[in-house]
Write a protein that holds these residues in place. Structure first.
Motif, PDB file in Angstrom:
ATOM      1  N   ARG A 202      41.689  34.355 -27.214  1.00  0.00           N
ATOM      2  CA  ARG A 202      40.746  35.476 -27.303  1.00  0.00           C
ATOM      3  C   ARG A 202      40.310  35.920 -25.912  1.00  0.00           C
ATOM      4  NH1 ARG A 202      36.050  34.044 -31.434  1.00  0.00           N
ATOM      5  NH2 ARG A 202      35.425  36.176 -30.884  1.00  0.00           N
ATOM      6  N   VAL A 203      40.139  34.956 -25.012  1.00  0.00           N
ATOM      7  CA  VAL A 203      39.756  35.294 -23.635  1.00  0.00           C
ATOM      8  C   VAL A 203      40.872  36.083 -22.950  1.00  0.00           C
ATOM      9  CG1 VAL A 203      39.314  34.293 -21.355  1.00  0.00           C
ATOM     10  CG2 VAL A 203      38.130  33.386 -23.367  1.00  0.00           C
ATOM     11  N   LEU A 204      42.114  35.683 -23.207  1.00  0.00           N
ATOM     12  CA  LEU A 204      43.260  36.318 -22.537  1.00  0.00           C
ATOM     13  C   LEU A 204      43.665  37.629 -23.200  1.00  0.00           C
ATOM     14  CD1 LEU A 204      45.494  33.141 -22.056  1.00  0.00           C
ATOM     15  CD2 LEU A 204      44.095  34.267 -20.315  1.00  0.00           C
ATOM     16  N   HIS A 205      43.283  37.798 -24.462  1.00  0.00           N
ATOM     17  CA  HIS A 205      43.694  38.983 -25.219  1.00  0.00           C
ATOM     18  C   HIS A 205      43.103  40.254 -24.618  1.00  0.00           C
ATOM     19  CE1 HIS A 205      43.963  41.682 -28.803  1.00  0.00           C
ATOM     20  NE2 HIS A 205      45.112  41.038 -28.943  1.00  0.00           N
ATOM     21  N   GLY A 206      43.891  41.304 -24.626  1.00  0.00           N
ATOM     22  CA  GLY A 206      43.394  42.593 -24.138  1.00  0.00           C
ATOM     23  C   GLY A 206      43.599  42.820 -22.658  1.00  0.00           C
ATOM     24  N   HIS A 207      44.342  41.959 -21.995  1.00  0.00           N
ATOM     25  CA  HIS A 207      44.610  42.118 -20.563  1.00  0.00           C
ATOM     26  C   HIS A 207      46.057  42.506 -20.291  1.00  0.00           C
ATOM     27  CE1 HIS A 207      40.750  40.607 -18.964  1.00  0.00           C
ATOM     28  NE2 HIS A 207      40.731  39.856 -20.041  1.00  0.00           N
ATOM     29  N   GLY A 208      46.729  42.999 -21.314  1.00  0.00           N
ATOM     30  CA  GLY A 208      48.078  43.502 -21.117  1.00  0.00           C
ATOM     31  C   GLY A 208      49.161  42.445 -21.116  1.00  0.00           C
ATOM     32  N   LEU A 209      48.862  41.242 -21.532  1.00  0.00           N
ATOM     33  CA  LEU A 209      49.859  40.174 -21.547  1.00  0.00           C
ATOM     34  C   LEU A 209      50.604  40.175 -22.883  1.00  0.00           C
ATOM     35  CD1 LEU A 209      47.762  37.210 -20.067  1.00  0.00           C
ATOM     36  CD2 LEU A 209      49.107  38.929 -18.833  1.00  0.00           C
ATOM     37  N   ASP A 210      51.889  39.870 -22.826  1.00  0.00           N
ATOM     38  CA  ASP A 210      52.615  39.723 -24.085  1.00  0.00           C
ATOM     39  C   ASP A 210      52.267  38.372 -24.709  1.00  0.00           C
ATOM     40  OD1 ASP A 210      54.615  37.600 -23.252  1.00  0.00           O
ATOM     41  OD2 ASP A 210      55.159  39.180 -21.824  1.00  0.00           O
ATOM     42  N   GLN A 211      52.661  38.181 -25.952  1.00  0.00           N
ATOM     43  CA  GLN A 211      52.261  36.984 -26.689  1.00  0.00           C
ATOM     44  C   GLN A 211      52.770  35.703 -26.048  1.00  0.00           C
ATOM     45  OE1 GLN A 211      53.695  37.750 -30.649  1.00  0.00           O
ATOM     46  NE2 GLN A 211      52.041  39.170 -31.137  1.00  0.00           N
ATOM     47  N   GLY A 212      54.018  35.723 -25.572  1.00  0.00           N
ATOM     48  CA  GLY A 212      54.579  34.535 -24.936  1.00  0.00           C
ATOM     49  C   GLY A 212      53.829  34.160 -23.672  1.00  0.00           C
ATOM     50  N   THR A 213      53.474  35.157 -22.865  1.00  0.00           N
ATOM     51  CA  THR A 213      52.741  34.900 -21.623  1.00  0.00           C
ATOM     52  C   THR A 213      51.355  34.333 -21.922  1.00  0.00           C
ATOM     53  OG1 THR A 213      53.932  36.673 -20.485  1.00  0.00           O
ATOM     54  CG2 THR A 213      51.867  35.927 -19.491  1.00  0.00           C
ATOM     55  N   MET A 214      50.713  34.861 -22.960  1.00  0.00           N
ATOM     56  CA  MET A 214      49.395  34.344 -23.339  1.00  0.00           C
ATOM     57  C   MET A 214      49.480  32.865 -23.720  1.00  0.00           C
ATOM     58  SD  MET A 214      47.935  37.557 -25.580  1.00  0.00           S
ATOM     59  CE  MET A 214      46.597  36.599 -26.263  1.00  0.00           C
ATOM     60  N   LEU A 215      50.513  32.514 -24.490  1.00  0.00           N
ATOM     61  CA  LEU A 215      50.651  31.116 -24.898  1.00  0.00           C
ATOM     62  C   LEU A 215      50.976  30.214 -23.712  1.00  0.00           C
ATOM     63  CD1 LEU A 215      52.491  31.531 -28.316  1.00  0.00           C
ATOM     64  CD2 LEU A 215      50.206  30.587 -27.947  1.00  0.00           C
ATOM     65  N   TYR A 216      51.846  30.690 -22.812  1.00  0.00           N
ATOM     66  CA  TYR A 216      52.157  29.896 -21.629  1.00  0.00           C
ATOM     67  C   TYR A 216      50.914  29.705 -20.760  1.00  0.00           C
ATOM     68  CZ  TYR A 216      57.216  29.303 -21.988  1.00  0.00           C
ATOM     69  OH  TYR A 216      58.472  28.896 -22.369  1.00  0.00           O
ATOM     70  N   ALA A 217      50.089  30.742 -20.662  1.00  0.00           N
ATOM     71  CA  ALA A 217      48.855  30.629 -19.878  1.00  0.00           C
ATOM     72  C   ALA A 217      47.922  29.592 -20.506  1.00  0.00           C
ATOM     73  CB  ALA A 217      48.166  31.982 -19.794  1.00  0.00           C
ATOM     74  N   ILE A 219      48.794  27.033 -22.472  1.00  0.00           N
ATOM     75  CA  ILE A 219      49.374  25.700 -22.318  1.00  0.00           C
ATOM     76  C   ILE A 219      49.228  25.204 -20.888  1.00  0.00           C
ATOM     77  CG2 ILE A 219      51.521  24.375 -22.435  1.00  0.00           C
ATOM     78  CD1 ILE A 219      52.358  26.278 -24.737  1.00  0.00           C
ATOM     79  N   THR A 220      49.374  26.110 -19.921  1.00  0.00           N
ATOM     80  CA  THR A 220      49.206  25.734 -18.512  1.00  0.00           C
ATOM     81  C   THR A 220      47.788  25.237 -18.252  1.00  0.00           C
ATOM     82  OG1 THR A 220      50.874  27.327 -17.762  1.00  0.00           O
ATOM     83  CG2 THR A 220      49.260  26.587 -16.132  1.00  0.00           C
ATOM     84  N   ALA A 221      46.804  25.966 -18.763  1.00  0.00           N
ATOM     85  CA  ALA A 221      45.404  25.574 -18.542  1.00  0.00           C
ATOM     86  C   ALA A 221      45.094  24.250 -19.243  1.00  0.00           C
ATOM     87  CB  ALA A 221      44.483  26.682 -19.046  1.00  0.00           C
ATOM     88  N   PHE A 222      45.539  24.114 -20.492  1.00  0.00           N
ATOM     89  CA  PHE A 222      45.315  22.883 -21.246  1.00  0.00           C
ATOM     90  C   PHE A 222      45.982  21.703 -20.539  1.00  0.00           C
ATOM     91  CE2 PHE A 222      47.020  19.821 -24.289  1.00  0.00           C
ATOM     92  CZ  PHE A 222      45.878  19.421 -24.957  1.00  0.00           C
ATOM     93  N   SER A 223      47.207  21.908 -20.070  1.00  0.00           N
ATOM     94  CA  SER A 223      47.959  20.834 -19.423  1.00  0.00           C
ATOM     95  C   SER A 223      47.318  20.424 -18.105  1.00  0.00           C
ATOM     96  CB  SER A 223      49.405  21.277 -19.174  1.00  0.00           C
ATOM     97  OG  SER A 223      50.063  21.566 -20.383  1.00  0.00           O
ATOM     98  N   TYR A 224      46.709  21.376 -17.415  1.00  0.00           N
ATOM     99  CA  TYR A 224      46.052  21.028 -16.157  1.00  0.00           C
ATOM    100  C   TYR A 224      44.933  20.017 -16.405  1.00  0.00           C
ATOM    101  CZ  TYR A 224      42.726  20.975 -12.436  1.00  0.00           C
ATOM    102  OH  TYR A 224      41.850  20.518 -11.471  1.00  0.00           O
ATOM    103  N   LEU A 294      43.439  27.084 -10.041  1.00  0.00           N
ATOM    104  CA  LEU A 294      44.118  27.542 -11.251  1.00  0.00           C
ATOM    105  C   LEU A 294      43.611  28.920 -11.660  1.00  0.00           C
ATOM    106  CD1 LEU A 294      45.965  26.797 -13.743  1.00  0.00           C
ATOM    107  CD2 LEU A 294      43.860  26.025 -14.839  1.00  0.00           C
ATOM    108  N   LEU A 295      42.300  29.082 -11.662  1.00  0.00           N
ATOM    109  CA  LEU A 295      41.729  30.364 -12.075  1.00  0.00           C
ATOM    110  C   LEU A 295      42.000  31.452 -11.047  1.00  0.00           C
ATOM    111  CD1 LEU A 295      38.353  29.151 -13.621  1.00  0.00           C
ATOM    112  CD2 LEU A 295      40.511  29.686 -14.771  1.00  0.00           C
ATOM    113  N   ASP A 296      42.062  31.077  -9.775  1.00  0.00           N
ATOM    114  CA  ASP A 296      42.459  32.060  -8.752  1.00  0.00           C
ATOM    115  C   ASP A 296      43.875  32.556  -9.025  1.00  0.00           C
ATOM    116  OD1 ASP A 296      40.042  31.796  -7.486  1.00  0.00           O
ATOM    117  OD2 ASP A 296      40.786  30.499  -5.879  1.00  0.00           O
ATOM    118  N   GLY A 297      44.748  31.649  -9.444  1.00  0.00           N
ATOM    119  CA  GLY A 297      46.110  32.049  -9.780  1.00  0.00           C
ATOM    120  C   GLY A 297      46.154  32.937 -11.012  1.00  0.00           C
TER     121      GLY A 297
END
Length: 305
Positions: A202-217, A219-224, A294-297
């Motif tokens: 929900r935080v990432l939604h609406g920023h022009g990202l496709d669904q795959g990119t949102m999920l990768y983002a 997973i990246t944050a969770f994995s960190y 991470l958030l800067d990236g």
């Protein structure tokens, strides 16, 4: 009739407490130490420590292990209601299991160990959970609910991600075993875990990202966060087993080993930094350092120029 192995361990530790060899606040051998020293199985070592706890001679301290109880804190002969006297239900089973994992680590968790904690028959647990695997999942879901997310994310994506990632870190901090349970490649289907996923999306939604990119983002944050947290349980277990904090271990073993490896002229940049003597590894600081980067990236992804 031969004395059971667990009873021999109890007698030995009880004697060491009675003679003052072990005083109030001193750590008693961990289950792994008992296994090594006495050549017994995990169940035997666990039963010995459980018996000592029931007698009020020792108590479990989160992040430390099992220590000798202060005499003033030991129970009086007058009997109080035991846990087993109360009605058993799934919630009590899960809470007892979490307490065992928090104080003794996930390797010490077993259905028999939880039953001992609740003062009930082991088979009675199976009326509430199918097996240990299901119990561990219920434990994970329960502790993930402790740091509840607000009903709605804030409008700023960075603040929204910080809320969920800090909540995850706080949960791992309180329950170091959790990082060993959760998986990225074969994620557990847990309501509380899915709530964090939904929040991030929900935080990432609406920023022009496709669904795959949102999920990768996500997973990246969770994995960190999980990647830093996987160090918590091994460090707690190492401290219990050795009786040394990280700083004490570095002084006694880590630094001498490095000095023997790093000779004159080798690894010059590392030697220059080590000579400064200003670095002290702290997992909370490491989490904060990495979170900011991470958030800067993510800003480059969510706020393109």
């Amino acid at each position: 009739m031969d004395t059971p192995p667990y009873a021999r361990i109890v007698t030995e530790i009880r004697h060491r407490i009675a003679t003052g060899e072990l005083r109030a606040g001193d750590r008693v051998p961990s289950t792994r130490q008992l296994i090594q020293d006495w050549g017994v199985a995990m169940a035997t070592a666990t039963k010995a420590l459980s018996t000592l706890r029931q007698e009020g001679l020792v108590r479990a301290v989160r992040g430390v292990g099992t220590v000798v109880a202060d005499p003033s804190e030991r129970p009086v002969p007058a009997r109080e209601p035991r846990a087993g006297d109360l009605e058993l239900n799934r919630e009590r089973v899960v809470l007892a299991a979490v307490a065992v994992a928090d104080t003794e680590g996930l390797p010490a968790l077993s259905m028999r160990r939880v039953a001992t904690e609740l003062d009930v028959a082991t088979m009675s647990l199976y009326r509430h959970v199918r097996n240990k695997d299901e119990l561990v999942l219920l434990m994970a879901d329960a502790v993930l609910r402790e740091n509840a997310l607000p009903a709605e994310p804030p409008p700023q994506w960075r603040a929204g991600l910080e809320i969920t990632l800090r909540a995850q870190w706080a949960t791992y901090r309180s329950h170091p075993w959790l990082a060993q349970v959760l998986s990225v490649t074969r994620p557990q289907v847990l309501p509380a875990l899915l709530a964090h996923t939904e929040w991030t999306l929900r935080v990432l939604h609406g920023h022009g990202l496709d669904q795959g990119t949102m999920l990768y983002a996500h997973i990246t944050a969770f994995s960190y966060v999980r990647g830093i947290a996987v160090n918590l349980a091994p460090e707690a277990e190492a401290e219990q087993d050795t009786g040394m904090t990280y700083d004490e271990w570095m002084s006694a073993e880590g630094e001498p080993a490095l000095a023997a490896l790093v000779g004159p002229g080798s690894f010059p940049v590392f030697q220059e930094i080590a000579a400064g003597g200003e670095f002290d590894l702290d997992l909370d600081r490491l989490f904060e350092f990495g979170l900011t980067r991470l958030l800067d990236g993510f800003a480059a992804l969510l706020e393109p120029a």
